[in-house]
Write a protein that holds these residues in place. Sequence first.
Motif, short mmCIF file in Angstrom:
data_model
loop_
_atom_site.label_atom_id
_atom_site.label_comp_id
_atom_site.label_asym_id
_atom_site.label_seq_id
_atom_site.Cartn_x
_atom_site.Cartn_y
_atom_site.Cartn_z
N PHE A 165 -4.55 27.15 43.82
CA PHE A 165 -3.18 26.87 43.41
C PHE A 165 -2.89 27.53 42.06
O PHE A 165 -3.00 26.89 41.02
CB PHE A 165 -2.94 25.36 43.30
CG PHE A 165 -3.37 24.60 44.52
CD1 PHE A 165 -2.80 24.87 45.75
CD2 PHE A 165 -4.33 23.62 44.43
CE1 PHE A 165 -3.19 24.18 46.87
CE2 PHE A 165 -4.74 22.92 45.55
CZ PHE A 165 -4.17 23.20 46.78
N VAL A 177 -10.58 22.20 45.43
CA VAL A 177 -10.03 22.83 46.63
C VAL A 177 -10.51 24.27 46.75
O VAL A 177 -10.86 24.73 47.84
CB VAL A 177 -8.49 22.76 46.59
CG1 VAL A 177 -7.89 23.55 47.73
CG2 VAL A 177 -8.03 21.32 46.64
N GLN A 202 -6.13 28.85 56.23
CA GLN A 202 -6.80 28.61 54.94
C GLN A 202 -5.81 28.05 53.93
O GLN A 202 -6.12 27.11 53.20
CB GLN A 202 -7.39 29.93 54.43
CG GLN A 202 -8.32 29.73 53.26
CD GLN A 202 -8.75 31.05 52.65
OE1 GLN A 202 -8.04 32.04 52.71
NE2 GLN A 202 -9.91 31.05 52.04
N PHE A 208 -4.67 34.04 49.81
CA PHE A 208 -5.24 33.43 51.01
C PHE A 208 -5.37 34.48 52.10
O PHE A 208 -4.54 35.37 52.23
CB PHE A 208 -4.36 32.29 51.50
CG PHE A 208 -4.39 31.08 50.61
CD1 PHE A 208 -5.55 30.36 50.43
CD2 PHE A 208 -3.25 30.68 49.94
CE1 PHE A 208 -5.59 29.25 49.60
CE2 PHE A 208 -3.26 29.57 49.11
CZ PHE A 208 -4.43 28.86 48.94
N ASP A 209 -6.41 34.31 52.91
CA ASP A 209 -6.63 35.27 53.99
C ASP A 209 -5.81 34.93 55.23
O ASP A 209 -5.32 35.81 55.90
CB ASP A 209 -8.12 35.31 54.36
CG ASP A 209 -8.94 35.91 53.25
OD1 ASP A 209 -8.36 36.67 52.45
OD2 ASP A 209 -10.14 35.61 53.16
N THR A 265 -12.36 25.45 50.11
CA THR A 265 -11.69 26.22 51.16
C THR A 265 -11.79 27.72 50.96
O THR A 265 -11.43 28.47 51.86
CB THR A 265 -10.20 25.85 51.25
OG1 THR A 265 -9.58 26.17 50.02
CG2 THR A 265 -10.02 24.38 51.54
N MET A 266 -12.21 28.20 49.82
CA MET A 266 -12.14 29.64 49.59
C MET A 266 -13.49 30.31 49.47
O MET A 266 -13.58 31.46 49.02
CB MET A 266 -11.26 29.93 48.37
CG MET A 266 -9.85 29.41 48.63
SD MET A 266 -8.68 29.80 47.37
CE MET A 266 -8.49 31.55 47.60
N ASP A 270 -5.07 24.38 54.91
CA ASP A 270 -6.19 23.49 54.60
C ASP A 270 -6.30 23.25 53.10
O ASP A 270 -6.59 22.14 52.65
CB ASP A 270 -7.50 24.09 55.11
CG ASP A 270 -7.56 24.06 56.62
OD1 ASP A 270 -6.74 23.35 57.22
OD2 ASP A 270 -8.41 24.76 57.20
N SER A 271 -6.09 24.31 52.32
CA SER A 271 -6.17 24.15 50.87
C SER A 271 -5.13 23.17 50.38
O SER A 271 -5.43 22.26 49.61
CB SER A 271 -5.98 25.50 50.19
OG SER A 271 -6.97 26.40 50.57
#
Lengths: 343, 575
Positions: free
Chosen positions: B126, B194, A29, A24-25, B198-199, A32-33
Motif C-alpha cells: 500500500f 501484507v 494479488q 501488483f502482478d 502477499t508479495m 488478496d493484499s
Amino acid sequence: MALAESTQEHHEHHEHGEFIAHHFDTPEQQFDSGKLGIWIFLVTEVLFFSGLFVAYTLWRYHHPQIFEQAHVHLDKYLGAANTVVLLFSSLTIAWGVRCAQLGKNQAVAILTLITMVCAAIFIGVKAVEYSHKWDMGILVRSAFTYDGSGHHHEATLPIAKSLGVSDWLIWLSIVPTILLVGFAFLSTFMYLTQKPLWGKFWAGMVVTIGGYFLGAIAGHIYMKVTDGGVGGKHVRAHSEPLVLLAASDEQKHGDDHDHAQDHTAKQKLDRDIGIFFSIYYCMTGLHAIHIIAGIVALSWIFYRSLANHWRPDYFGPVDYVGLYWHLVDLIWIYLFPMLYLID
Amino acid sequence: MATADVRRELFGHAEQTNYLTHSRGFLSWALTLDHKRIGIMYLVGVSAALIIAGIFALMLRAHLYYANGTFADASWGLLQVDNARYNQLFTLHGAIMVFSFIIPSIPAALGNFVLPMMLGAKDVAFPRLNLASFYLWVIGTGFLVAALLTTGLDTGWTFYTPYSIRTSTHVVFATFGAFVLGFSSIFTGINFLVTINTMRPRGMDWFHMPLFLWALYATAIIQVLATPVLGITLLLLIAERVMGIGIFDPDMGGDPVLFQHFFWFYSHPAVYIMILPAMGVISELISVYSQKRIFGYTFIAFSSVAIALLGFLVWGHHMFTSGQSVVMSMIFSAITFSVAIPSAVKVFNWLATLYKGSILLSTPMCYALSFIFLFGIGGLTGLFLGALATDIHLHDTYFVVAHFHYVMVGGTLTALFGGLFHWWPKMFGRMYDDFLGRIGCFLVFLGFNLTFFPQFVMGSRGMPRRYATYDLEFQVFHQWSTIGAFVLGIGIVLSFGVLIYAALYGRKVTGNPFGAASLEWQSSSPPSFHNFDHKPIINDPYDFDSLVYDETLDSFVLREFMDPKQVPERQPVAH
C-alpha cells in the motif's frame, strides 16, 4: 531460475487493467493484499476499543451497584431501534458487495446509499439521546450534576423553544444543517454545470444527511410520546432506590456519623455514577466517530458505484468498506447489551 | 546465454536514471509513493529526531557533571537548568527518542527501503498508506516539538497518572503527538505484514526469506497488536485532562495503576519493536561479512516470533513496586525470564555463524560485533531487574537507565548504523570510507560503554534516576558518564559525516560489492525507479557460494552467468 523465463514474465504482466496498481502482478494479488490489509486493520480497531472494554469490565466488577443504578437512564427502546437500524445497514452493504461482484453498479449505488442513510439515522437518534442526558446534567464524572429529580434545563434558544426541543439538540444539529445546505448547493451547481455524475453524488449526500434529521425527529417524537422517555415518570420511580441504597449504606456504618458526613457519602455515591457515564460517553462517542468515518468511506464507494467502476474482477474496495462497516455494527452489538440491558 | 553482455546488463553500472534522479523537484519527493524515497525521507526525519533528542541528552549529562548541577546557577540565564527544566529535558529526551526515533528508525527507514527489494517487489503493498504513515510521523513529531516549544513537558515519557493530570505543562499536545505517531507505526506494520504475506515472489517460501524480513514481520505483529492499546490509553488520558472522565484520577475514584497497566501493555511490547528489527539487521550483517550460511536459520526466525509473542505477557514487570499483587508479580517475573531464551538463541546462533567464517572486519561488521557485546550486557542485566528481590533494590535507579540504554542505544542504534553502512552503497551507489567508518564505530563503542557502564555501578549503589542533583559520592561516576556521552556524541557525528560524505563524493560501486546473496543486491546501485530492471533471480539468501566475483564488473555475480571455466568449484555446503 532461467533468465529467459524471468524476463518474459516481466513483460507479460503489463496487460494491467484500469485499476491494477503498477506494483501488483495480478488482480488476485491486489485483491488478496487489500483483504488481508483490511482484516489486520480491523484487528487494530478491536484492540483500540479493547482498552474501553477493559475499563468497563474493571468498573463493573468492582462497583456493580453503579452500573445497576446508572443504566436506567439509558433508553433501551431507542438503543434497540438503533441496533435494528445498524443491523439492516449491514444487510444492505453485504448485499451491495454481492452486487459489486456481479458488476451491477447501479444496485451497489442504491444499497450503499441506504447504508449511509441508516448510519445517519443512527447518529440522529444518538443526538437525541445525548442532548436529553446533557439537559439533565448527566455528563462525565467531573461535570456530573444530575440531582435525581429528572429535572430538565429549560430551552433558552428561540429556535429550540419554538420547536420544543433541547438547546443541545440544536447545537448538535448545526453541522448537519450546514452540510445539508452545502451538499444541496453543490448538487444543484453540478447539475447546472453539466456534471450529472457529481450532481447525483451530492444529491445522494443530501439524502444521507436527511437520514440524520429523520433519526433526530423520530427520536424526539418518541421522547414526547413517552413523557421524555428516560427521565420521565417511568424512570424516576427506578432512580429512587439509588438514594435509599446510599442511606442504608450509611446506617450500616453505625450511628456515630454526623449529618454532614451522611450528606457527603450520599453525594459521593451519586457522583460516582458519573464514572458509568464517562465510560458510556467514551464508548459510544468513539463508536459514533467510527460511524461518521464509515459514512465518509461509504460515500467514496457510492461515488465509484455511480462512476461504474465495479467489475467481477475488481470490487475490492466495496468488500473492504463493507467489512469495516460490519465491524462498526458488531461493536455496537456489544455496546448495546453492555450499556443498555444491564438488568 | 552466459555472455558478458548479459552480465553487464544485469549486474553492471546503471547508465540509465535511478530512483534518485528519476524525477526532480520538491514535490517529486513530498508526494512520492516510491518506498525507497519514503525510506530516505524517514531516514532524514529520524536522524533529525536523534540529533534533537541527543542534544537534550548531552545537556542532561553536562548538567550532571557536578553534584549540585552544572547549570543550576541563575547566572546561566537562558541556559539555566533548574529542577523543573531538568524534568522537561529528560522527558523530551525520552519521548522524542522513543516515539520519534527508535520505534520508526530501523523498520520505517531501513525496512521501507530494503523490504520490498528483498522480496523482489516493486513496492510495498500500500504505497499511499506508506506515505500517509510518513506524514503522520511528521505531524506527531511536530506535536511533540510543539509541546517542547510552548511549556515543555515534565511527566517523563511514560505520562504516569495522576501527575500527568495535574501538571501545568502541555500533556495534551505531547500525548496527541504520541497518539498520531502510534498510527504512523500501525500503518507501517499493516503494510509490512501484507507485503510479506502477499508479495513474496514465486519460489521464495517463508523459510527462504532473509531473516531481516522475519524480524520485520515479528515487529509488525507487535506494531499492529500493541499500538492500538496505546492509542486508546492516550485518548483516555486526553479525555481525562480535558473533560475529567475520572477513570485514572484517584480524586474521582479512578485507578492510576490501570493507566500503568494500559501503558505498559503497549510499551513493553514496544521495547521489542525497538530491538527485533535490530536483531534482523545483525543476522544479515553477521552472515554476509562472514560469507557463511547463517547458523540455525529456523531457530533465529522462530525466536523473533517467540520474542514478539512473549513480549505481550510481561508488561507487569514494570509494576513490581506499584502495588500489584505478589502472585501477579511472580507470574510476570517468571515469564520475563523466559524472554531470555529466544534472545540467547539468537546470540548463540550469531556466534556459531562467525565460527570458521571468512570474517571481513569492515565497518558494518564492527557494528555487528559491538552489537553482540552490548546487547549481551543489556540483555543479561535485564534479568536482575526481572527478578523480584533484586528489582526492589534496583528499581528507579541508574541501573535501570543503564540497562535499557544498553539495549536501545547499544542494541538498536548500533544496529541502525551497521545497517546504514551495509546498505548505504545500495541506497546511494557510493562507497564509504572504511577506515573512518571503523574509527566512528570504535568511538561509539568506547563512548557508549564509558557513558553507561558507570551507571550500572552507581545504580546498584543507590543513585536514583531522574534527579537533577545528587550526593557527592556519586560524582566520579557521573563525571565518567558525562565524558563518555560526549565521546559517544563525537562518534555519532563522525559516523554521520562519513555517511554523508560517501553519499556525495564516495567511490561509485556496482550492484553487489559485498557478495551478499539476498535479492536487493541484484539491482543496480542505486536501484532504478522500479527497483529491478529485470525480474530478480530467486536464490537462497544465505548461499554465498552461489556468487562469484567478476573482475571486469567489480561486482559479485551469480555463478550461472559466468564462464564455467573461470569459476571455481562449488564448495560443499558447510554447517
